[in-house]
Write a protein that holds these residues in place. Sequence first.
Motif, PDB file in Angstrom:
ATOM      1  N   LEU A   1       0.817  -1.217   0.000  1.00 49.01           N
ATOM      2  CA  LEU A   1       0.000   0.000   0.000  1.00 49.01           C
ATOM      3  C   LEU A   1       0.850   1.267   0.000  1.00 49.01           C
ATOM      4  CD1 LEU A   1      -2.952  -0.787   2.456  1.00 49.01           C
ATOM      5  CD2 LEU A   1      -3.103  -0.397  -0.004  1.00 49.01           C
ATOM      6  N   LYS A   2       2.036   1.175   0.583  1.00 53.72           N
ATOM      7  CA  LYS A   2       2.896   2.364   0.695  1.00 53.72           C
ATOM      8  C   LYS A   2       3.219   2.941  -0.676  1.00 53.72           C
ATOM      9  CE  LYS A   2       5.099   0.529   4.874  1.00 53.72           C
ATOM     10  NZ  LYS A   2       6.349  -0.049   5.434  1.00 53.72           N
TER      11      LYS A   2
ATOM     12  N   GLU B   1      -5.438   9.125   3.552  1.00 51.34           N
ATOM     13  CA  GLU B   1      -6.594   8.719   4.369  1.00 51.34           C
ATOM     14  C   GLU B   1      -7.139   7.378   3.894  1.00 51.34           C
ATOM     15  OE1 GLU B   1      -9.646  11.633   4.660  1.00 51.34           O
ATOM     16  OE2 GLU B   1      -8.311  13.211   5.400  1.00 51.34           O
ATOM     17  N   LEU B   2      -7.153   7.206   2.578  1.00 48.26           N
ATOM     18  CA  LEU B   2      -7.651   5.953   2.009  1.00 48.26           C
ATOM     19  C   LEU B   2      -6.718   4.800   2.364  1.00 48.26           C
ATOM     20  CD1 LEU B   2     -10.079   5.100   0.315  1.00 48.26           C
ATOM     21  CD2 LEU B   2      -8.661   5.326  -1.730  1.00 48.26           C
ATOM     22  N   LYS B   3      -5.411   5.058   2.311  1.00 49.20           N
ATOM     23  CA  LYS B   3      -4.452   4.013   2.691  1.00 49.20           C
ATOM     24  C   LYS B   3      -4.646   3.601   4.152  1.00 49.20           C
ATOM     25  CE  LYS B   3      -0.750   5.200  -0.557  1.00 49.20           C
ATOM     26  NZ  LYS B   3       0.651   5.652  -0.719  1.00 49.20           N
ATOM     27  N   THR B   4      -4.879   4.603   5.008  1.00 51.55           N
ATOM     28  CA  THR B   4      -5.114   4.317   6.429  1.00 51.55           C
ATOM     29  C   THR B   4      -6.378   3.487   6.607  1.00 51.55           C
ATOM     30  OG1 THR B   4      -4.029   6.393   7.041  1.00 51.55           O
ATOM     31  CG2 THR B   4      -5.445   5.359   8.700  1.00 51.55           C
ATOM     32  N   GLU B   5      -7.403   3.842   5.856  1.00 50.95           N
ATOM     33  CA  GLU B   5      -8.677   3.103   5.934  1.00 50.95           C
ATOM     34  C   GLU B   5      -8.486   1.660   5.498  1.00 50.95           C
ATOM     35  OE1 GLU B   5     -12.844   3.130   3.472  1.00 50.95           O
ATOM     36  OE2 GLU B   5     -12.060   5.085   4.085  1.00 50.95           O
ATOM     37  N   PHE B   6      -7.717   1.445   4.425  1.00 53.63           N
ATOM     38  CA  PHE B   6      -7.482   0.092   3.922  1.00 53.63           C
ATOM     39  C   PHE B   6      -6.664  -0.732   4.919  1.00 53.63           C
ATOM     40  CE2 PHE B   6      -7.975   1.176  -0.893  1.00 53.63           C
ATOM     41  CZ  PHE B   6      -9.321   1.416  -0.671  1.00 53.63           C
TER      42      PHE B   6
ATOM     43  N   GLU C   1      -6.785  -0.327   8.157  1.00 55.26           N
ATOM     44  CA  GLU C   1      -7.737  -0.667   9.224  1.00 55.26           C
ATOM     45  C   GLU C   1      -8.598  -1.860   8.816  1.00 55.26           C
ATOM     46  OE1 GLU C   1      -9.835   2.946   9.865  1.00 55.26           O
ATOM     47  OE2 GLU C   1      -8.214   3.903  11.017  1.00 55.26           O
ATOM     48  N   LEU C   2      -8.988  -1.894   7.548  1.00 57.21           N
ATOM     49  CA  LEU C   2      -9.783  -3.026   7.057  1.00 57.21           C
ATOM     50  C   LEU C   2      -8.960  -4.312   7.076  1.00 57.21           C
ATOM     51  CD1 LEU C   2     -11.686  -1.374   4.063  1.00 57.21           C
ATOM     52  CD2 LEU C   2     -12.645  -2.080   6.263  1.00 57.21           C
ATOM     53  N   LEU C   3      -7.645  -4.179   6.875  1.00 58.62           N
ATOM     54  CA  LEU C   3      -6.770  -5.352   6.970  1.00 58.62           C
ATOM     55  C   LEU C   3      -6.787  -5.893   8.395  1.00 58.62           C
ATOM     56  CD1 LEU C   3      -5.029  -6.882   4.959  1.00 58.62           C
ATOM     57  CD2 LEU C   3      -3.089  -5.456   5.619  1.00 58.62           C
ATOM     58  N   GLY C   4      -6.862  -4.986   9.384  1.00 60.57           N
ATOM     59  CA  GLY C   4      -6.978  -5.401  10.788  1.00 60.57           C
ATOM     60  C   GLY C   4      -8.272  -6.140  11.053  1.00 60.57           C
ATOM     61  N   VAL C   5      -9.361  -5.696  10.381  1.00 61.50           N
ATOM     62  CA  VAL C   5     -10.663  -6.368  10.515  1.00 61.50           C
ATOM     63  C   VAL C   5     -10.570  -7.801   9.994  1.00 61.50           C
ATOM     64  CG1 VAL C   5     -13.053  -6.385   9.685  1.00 61.50           C
ATOM     65  CG2 VAL C   5     -11.993  -4.232  10.389  1.00 61.50           C
ATOM     66  N   VAL C   6      -9.895  -7.955   8.860  1.00 56.42           N
ATOM     67  CA  VAL C   6      -9.748  -9.283   8.256  1.00 56.42           C
ATOM     68  C   VAL C   6      -8.877 -10.179   9.133  1.00 56.42           C
ATOM     69  CG1 VAL C   6      -8.919 -10.553   6.232  1.00 56.42           C
ATOM     70  CG2 VAL C   6     -10.078  -8.367   5.935  1.00 56.42           C
ATOM     71  N   MET C   7      -7.806  -9.625   9.691  1.00 56.31           N
ATOM     72  CA  MET C   7      -6.942 -10.414  10.578  1.00 56.31           C
ATOM     73  C   MET C   7      -7.716 -10.908  11.797  1.00 56.31           C
ATOM     74  SD  MET C   7      -3.450  -8.111  10.356  1.00 56.31           S
ATOM     75  CE  MET C   7      -2.520  -9.073  11.536  1.00 56.31           C
ATOM     76  N   GLN C   8      -8.570 -10.040  12.325  1.00 57.37           N
ATOM     77  CA  GLN C   8      -9.384 -10.435  13.481  1.00 57.37           C
ATOM     78  C   GLN C   8     -10.365 -11.542  13.098  1.00 57.37           C
ATOM     79  OE1 GLN C   8     -11.375  -7.138  15.315  1.00 57.37           O
ATOM     80  NE2 GLN C   8     -12.126  -8.331  17.035  1.00 57.37           N
ATOM     81  N   GLU C   9     -10.949 -11.420  11.913  1.00 55.81           N
ATOM     82  CA  GLU C   9     -11.871 -12.456  11.428  1.00 55.81           C
ATOM     83  C   GLU C   9     -11.138 -13.782  11.251  1.00 55.81           C
ATOM     84  OE1 GLU C   9     -15.591 -13.992   9.939  1.00 55.81           O
ATOM     85  OE2 GLU C   9     -15.010 -12.298  11.207  1.00 55.81           O
ATOM     86  N   TYR C  10      -9.918 -13.712  10.735  1.00 58.72           N
ATOM     87  CA  TYR C  10      -9.122 -14.926  10.551  1.00 58.72           C
ATOM     88  C   TYR C  10      -8.827 -15.590  11.888  1.00 58.72           C
ATOM     89  CZ  TYR C  10      -5.144 -17.947   9.530  1.00 58.72           C
ATOM     90  OH  TYR C  10      -4.300 -19.033   9.447  1.00 58.72           O
ATOM     91  N   GLU C  11      -8.495 -14.784  12.889  1.00 60.57           N
ATOM     92  CA  GLU C  11      -8.238 -15.334  14.222  1.00 60.57           C
ATOM     93  C   GLU C  11      -9.460 -16.085  14.742  1.00 60.57           C
ATOM     94  OE1 GLU C  11      -6.815 -12.578  17.094  1.00 60.57           O
ATOM     95  OE2 GLU C  11      -4.900 -12.235  16.096  1.00 60.57           O
TER      96      GLU C  11
END
Length: 691
Positions: A496-497, A506-511, A513-523
């Motif tokens: 993303l960088k 801002e969009l990169k930051t949002e994406f 954060e969404l990666l964090g959501v997916v990691m939590q779902e995977y856990e």
Amino acid sequence: MASKIDLHSLVTNWQNSSTQAKEHWSGTFEEYLDLVKENPKITRNAYQRMYDMIVEEGTETYIDFKKEVVRYKFFDDKFNNGKDAVFGLDVQLMKLVNVLKAAALGYGTEKRVILLHGPVGSAKSTICRMLKKGLERYSHQKQGAVYTFEWIDEKLELDGILGKGVKSFPSPMNEEPLLLIPEEMRQSVYDSINKGQDGSFRVHVDGELSPPSRFIFKALMEKYEGNLMQVLSHVRVKRLFISEADRIGIGTFQPKDEKNQDSTELTGDINYRKIAEYGSDSDPRAFNFDGEFNVANRGMIEFVEVLKLDVAFLYDLLGASQEHRVKPKKFAQTHIDEVIIGHTNEPEYRRLQDNEFMEALRDRTVKIDIPYITRWRDEINIYKRDFNSQKVRGISIAPHTVEMAAMWAILTRLEKPKKANLTRLQKLKLYNGKTLPNYTEDNVRELRKEANREGLEGISARYIQDKLSNALVAAQQSNKGSVNPFMVFKELESGLKNHSLISNEELKTEFKELLGVVMQEYEEIIKAEVQRAISADESAMQRLCANYIDNVKAYTQREKVRNQFTGNDEEPDERLMRSIEDKIEIPESRKDDFRREIMNYIGALALEGKKFNYKMNERLHKAIELKLFEDQKDSIKLTTLVSNVADKDTQEKIDIVKTRLIKDFGYDEISATDVLHYVASIFARGDVKNK
């Protein structure tokens, strides 16, 4: 010593088995008329042929959130083992085929440019590529046969009408042979062919001959003093095979540097070497009808990034679409019969809307949006086509790796839900067909309607494919035998960088954060799988379920339960029942309803002569698993994995769990060990949630 290759036998066998030789046909004009009488559809125009090509591959209809959708199997690309298969765009492809159908019926869309519009990497080029390959393949099939003609002078008796020493002069634009019939007598010929025909199709060919064929036809008519039969005796009709590589029936035009490009690339140019032979640059025989519009006749032309065309090219495009004519240099307008498809991305289309000089083009286009996929399972299919055990050798891909990458891609494309109590992840699951409390199919349709820009922005499938490839290469270089989701998450985030299409921080930051959501779902997913693997003792689950059912039966019927050890009648074990019901969040106030529901279900099965099994009720199945996991996890001491210190008894139990992960969930030795270690570290942190 190695044996020699018998090339002659190989060629003979190929020719005997191949249909290539059988497909070739040539004959007189009269013989061609007999073919037309036998099968009038060989005279179809380009739109009719393309529409039939798609429909003949088969269709299936399904209901998607109360909307009937027709799926065209043509886009499964079965002839190429699904290499270019298009996933998740059934609605958009249905719109495209409807446009082709309207054009085939002559309802007006045949006078339009079909414009595929969408973000980069949304399968616009893939759709065009499939149509081109399909036309090539269809022209080799009996039902897709196309014919053209050539002028012949085997005895060189035409005084150079075809050219000095020329025995055959192919139609430069692969024209339909029926165009050789003078316009004033065509209808009578069509009536004769159509008389007594079954079905709805009727022969009716529009247009006129290309300048060279028209020139030769007129010269021969003068030579033979108007004897049409003698003129036609110099015509040899032959089967036409569409080929992009040979530039027959398929044209592709891509904008380049304005200084090195002119309209002759579309409409052909003068052949200066032949001017000396024919004496004039206005002799059509001295002109190369090899522009993209010319070679695409009888098939299709693809305009890559069509809205980047210079204005001079747009005039040719407008005439080609509206009038089905192009204007070669120094010649009259020439008839063409081809499907015109262009594709463009979002910025270029916005420029079209803002440019008042482009109004004529806007009026002559049919726009079909080709967005990114917004259904999770379709996105998964894209990556599994390339990243699977058949294609990826020497390294394994851990379960959920592709799925989690696909989940992140979809989340970046979804608009934030306007409903405060709905997350993007929940929205993704609703779109994927999962049911959530208080959400009906009508609610999901409303969600889709209110998100106008959904699928037109976000991360492309190409980006995901690149990062999956990077993770595989990195794993191979570091001698790791398996790629897991965390390795891919790392690649996705680091990419993303320097993402070339995302400059908004801002969009990169949002994406991210969404990666964090997916990691939590995977856990949550792997914790649930480890829990199920630990509690997957079938006999123990059956015993626990039987015990629960016995107590529920006694509770609902206000009876007592016999203790199998003491033989005494006792009150139902409320603690046991609640310990199971709590696992699926049945509140105290709802326990009676849930227990009656279970007993009613068991009673209904009994009336049908069936026996109840805990697997029949998904909620009870989950509750039993979680309860058994809670009872067994301490005895397994999974947390000892973190310190790598485990006694023999514990290690044996851990090996059993690992075997279940491999057998039941698709892990291999490496990925099963990795996931057990990771989940063990979560246990060590003490943050397991019973969900």
